[in-house]
Design a protein around this motif. Structure first.
Motif: not given
Length: 392
Positions: A319, A316, A195, A308, A310-312, A192
């Motif tokens: 993210k 899309d 990103k 964070s 939700g980044i994983r 994460n």
């Protein structure tokens, strides 16, 4: 009431440990010779094999003992006024004792406890601030549903705060080039932090700054990262919150750095985590504020933001929405050279959700989030409930 002591200092401290911890049912494990890896933050113990760590080393036997334990003591040396990486590593690996699912406990958003509350205590060697050690015990215990057993010094410890070195003057002006360290132990491809960094550097580039990146998850990069740390003027370390502070792998890297620099530098931090309330990050921020002086650097502030997860696990679009605001912060960092600006303070968000918001989040939002975790776990091939208790 069973008490487990994990001793990183070796058997020479056994009698002193027994004298300080007077519990009748006590087991002391010398971890100094055990094979224990850093937590990689892979989330498999939460989302693929609930309650079971993906790393197969000596820590698995410790987890089995923790299931039967009510009181846990960590015996550790100290660095930078905090636990050294060996002591922190033992706590980072405790994640299988918690669930991925989230709820509110004592007014704060926390992960659910998998087995039972665990009380946490600390015996420490070396120079450290007693108040910092006590605070870490309280916060760590609260996160796993227990209470603090306190922090006790082993032998004679000079009372020294992490900030006793003379503070360096703040370097002002734009950041023409930024040396970035990804302090996450997770492989960059799945990180994460990676990103977030790549959104941040878009802002740097838009403002005309250049950048270079090194990932601590690859030990092959440590030597070049050390050299770059000593020679660059603007240094940024980005990392996720692990058990109230830095990941143990990042601590290990910092312990390898020389304290003398080749030129003045500004050391800033980008700290993120799954929970969205600013209070979750304040202990770590306290450590970070004093850390740069240990390396002859000035403190350039800490950019803090939660949410964070939700980044994983998100789609899309989710993210992209989470990482997008970091682009603006990259532009501001390039222009100002630090995070000591009002925009960085506002970026954190709420310190704590008000009571009514907590109630609404519990009723409406958390059910959807936890259902999303369950669905994501199934996509990973998980066939057991996320609150499974494999060692019962």
């Amino acid at each position: 009431m069973k008490t487990l002591v994990l001793n990183t200092l070796g058997n020479d401290y056994t009698e002193q440990i027994k004298a300080l911890i007077k519990d009748k049912e006590i087991e002391i494990i010398d971890t100094s010779g055990m094979k224990i890896a850093h937590c990689m933050g892979c989330n498999q113990c939460w989302l693929k094999m609930p309650g079971i760590c993906a790393i197969k080393d000596d820590y698995e036997e410790i987890i089995k003992k923790l299931v039967e334990t009510e009181n846990l003591w960590i015996v550790s040396d100290t660095r930078f006024g905090f636990l050294d990486y060996k002591g922190k590593r033992l706590m980072d690996r405790i994640m299988p004792m918690l669930n991925m699912t989230i709820g509110f406990r004592d007014g704060w958003m926390r992960h659910e406890v998998r087995y039972h509350p665990l009380n946490i205590g600390l015996l420490y060697k070396g120079d450290a601030d007693q108040a910092i050690m006590e605070d870490w015990c309280k916060r760590t215990a609260a996160n796993i549903g227990g209470h603090s057993l306190g922090a006790k010094a082993l032998g004679i410890n000079a009372k020294q705060s992490v900030g006793e070195r003379e503070a360096m003057p703040v370097i002002t002006g734009r950041a023409k080039h930024v040396f970035i360290i990804n302090g996450s132990p997770r492989v960059a491809k799945f990180s994460n932090t990676d990103k977030i960094i790549h959104s941040f550097v878009k802002g740097l580039e838009e403002a005309g700054s250049t950048w270079e990146l090194h990932n601590l998850s690859s030990r092959k990069e440590w030597e070049t990262a050390r050299e770059a740390f000593l020679t660059n003027k603007h240094i940024l370390i980005a990392f996720p919150l692990y058990v109230e502070c830095m990941p143990s792998m990042m601590l290990e890297f910092l312990e390898t750095l020389p304290s003398e620099r080749k030129q003045p530098a500004l050391l800033s931090f980008l700290l993120h985590g799954g929970m969205e309330e600013g209070n979750e990050f304040r202990f770590c921020e306290r450590i970070l504020q004093e850390l740069p002086a240990q390396f002859g650097c000035s403190y350039g502030g800490t950019l803090i933001h939660g949410g964070s997860f939700g980044i994983r696990t998100g789609e899309d679009a989710v993210k992209a929405k989470i990482v997008a605001p970091y682009e603006k912060m990259g532009r501001l960092f390039a222009q100002n050279g630090n995070f000591l600006i009002p925009e960085a303070k506002k970026f954190t968000g709420p310190e704590q959700y008000p009571w009514l918001v907590r109630k609404m989040v519990s009723l409406l939002f958390l059910k959807k989030v936890n259902k999303g975790f369950e669905d994501f776990a199934k996509s990973w091939g998980c066939t057991r409930p996320l609150d499974d208790k494999p060692y019962n």
